[in-house]
Design a protein around this motif. Structure first.
Motif, short mmCIF file in Angstrom:
data_model
loop_
_atom_site.label_atom_id
_atom_site.label_comp_id
_atom_site.label_asym_id
_atom_site.label_seq_id
_atom_site.Cartn_x
_atom_site.Cartn_y
_atom_site.Cartn_z
N ILE A 1 -3.51 -5.50 -3.62
CA ILE A 1 -3.88 -4.27 -2.90
C ILE A 1 -5.07 -4.55 -1.99
O ILE A 1 -5.12 -4.11 -0.84
N LEU B 1 0.82 -1.22 0.00
CA LEU B 1 0.00 0.00 0.00
C LEU B 1 0.85 1.27 0.00
O LEU B 1 0.30 2.37 -0.16
N PHE C 1 -5.23 2.80 -0.11
CA PHE C 1 -5.94 1.73 -0.80
C PHE C 1 -6.82 2.28 -1.91
O PHE C 1 -6.81 1.78 -3.03
N ARG D 1 -2.59 -7.13 -9.48
CA ARG D 1 -2.23 -6.01 -8.60
C ARG D 1 -3.43 -5.62 -7.73
O ARG D 1 -3.28 -5.33 -6.54
N LEU E 1 -4.79 3.41 -4.99
CA LEU E 1 -4.22 2.31 -5.76
C LEU E 1 -5.30 1.44 -6.41
O LEU E 1 -5.15 0.98 -7.54
#
Length: 257
Positions: free
Chosen positions: A53, A12, A27, A49, A30
């Motif tokens: 995450i 993160l 979070f 990804r 992303l």
């Protein structure tokens, strides 16, 4: 034990002293960047990804799990194994199962992505996080039901909160002199057509579509299951026009002969 090979703080991009709000902000930033719908042509990479995450947030965003994870990290640095520190072993899938049986977290995520025009419906979640196995979605105190539905259909607030809400709505209607408040309306459903070859209809496929949601142009990847017929309708909940309850996007399958 949470997987030793993963440093959730690094995933993160936050420090070990980060506050809950800092973790949530990281979070969100992303997740919006790596959501597969925003990475057309690189969906598989972005999906990986996105899962990493989400896994990190599912642990660090939960105070109890974060404390447990931190204890195990400290024990690992000291040379101890999980069995000596009282730790439990968690697979990535188990982390997701624990997270998505929390109605508050699921509602928060669903609302966040729907507002951004991104998918977070039952098909998306099941396929990405559980490999299409058909996750059994339950809340504490409820019996298990196969499959998913939108949070508004599954979760009901406590009785006291529902009664307070009814009193407030009744008072506002009397004060405003209306039968029903406009913000309680459901958004309109949107309709779209996709065209498949006979081979695609038999085998199933992923179709990229573009559609207008009000004034916004949206892009989605629709997973078409194998064996669809002419006129089959695929309903994406919450992807229609906005309202207190968003409308749905209804996709009609057309097969080219």
């Amino acid at each position: 034990m949470y997987r030793q090979t993963k440093d959730y703080y690094s995933v993160l991009g936050v420090s070990e002293r980060a506050s809950r709000e800092e973790i949530k902000h990281a979070f969100r930033k992303l997740a919006m960047k790596y959501h597969p719908d925003r990475n057309l042509g690189n969906e598989q990479w972005a999906g990986g990804r996105f899962k990493e995450i989400s896994e990190a947030y599912a642990v660090l965003g939960d105070e109890v799990k974060r404390q447990e994870y931190d204890r195990m990290r400290r024990a690992g640095f000291a040379g101890y194994d999980a069995q000596y520190t009282g730790g439990r072993f968690y697979s990535q899938e188990q982390v997701f199962k624990d997270a998505f049986t929390n109605p508050y977290l699921f509602q928060e995520l669903a609302r966040m992505f729907h507002e951004a025009g991104l998918r977070f419906d039952e098909g998306f979640v099941d396929n990405l996080f559980f490999s299409g196995q058909g996750f059994v979605f339950t809340f504490p105190g409820q019996r298990a039901e196969r499959g998913w539905s939108t949070p508004s259909a599954e979760y009901k607030p406590p009785l006291l909160l529902r009664l307070i809400g009814k009193v407030i709505r009744f008072t506002l209607r009397r004060a405003l002199g209306v039968q029903e408040l406009s913000w309680r309306s459901k958004g309109e459903d949107l309709h779209h057509e996709i065209y498949l070859s006979e081979e695609e209809a038999v085998a199933g496929t992923d179709k990229k579509i573009k559609y207008k949601r009000g004034r916004k142009k949206k892009k989605l990847i629709v997973k078409v299951p194998p064996g669809v017929n002419q006129g089959t309708k695929i309903r994406l909940r919450g992807m229609g026009l906005e309202g207190q309850t968003p409308g749905d996007l209804i996709i009609t399958v057309k097969i080219k002969s």
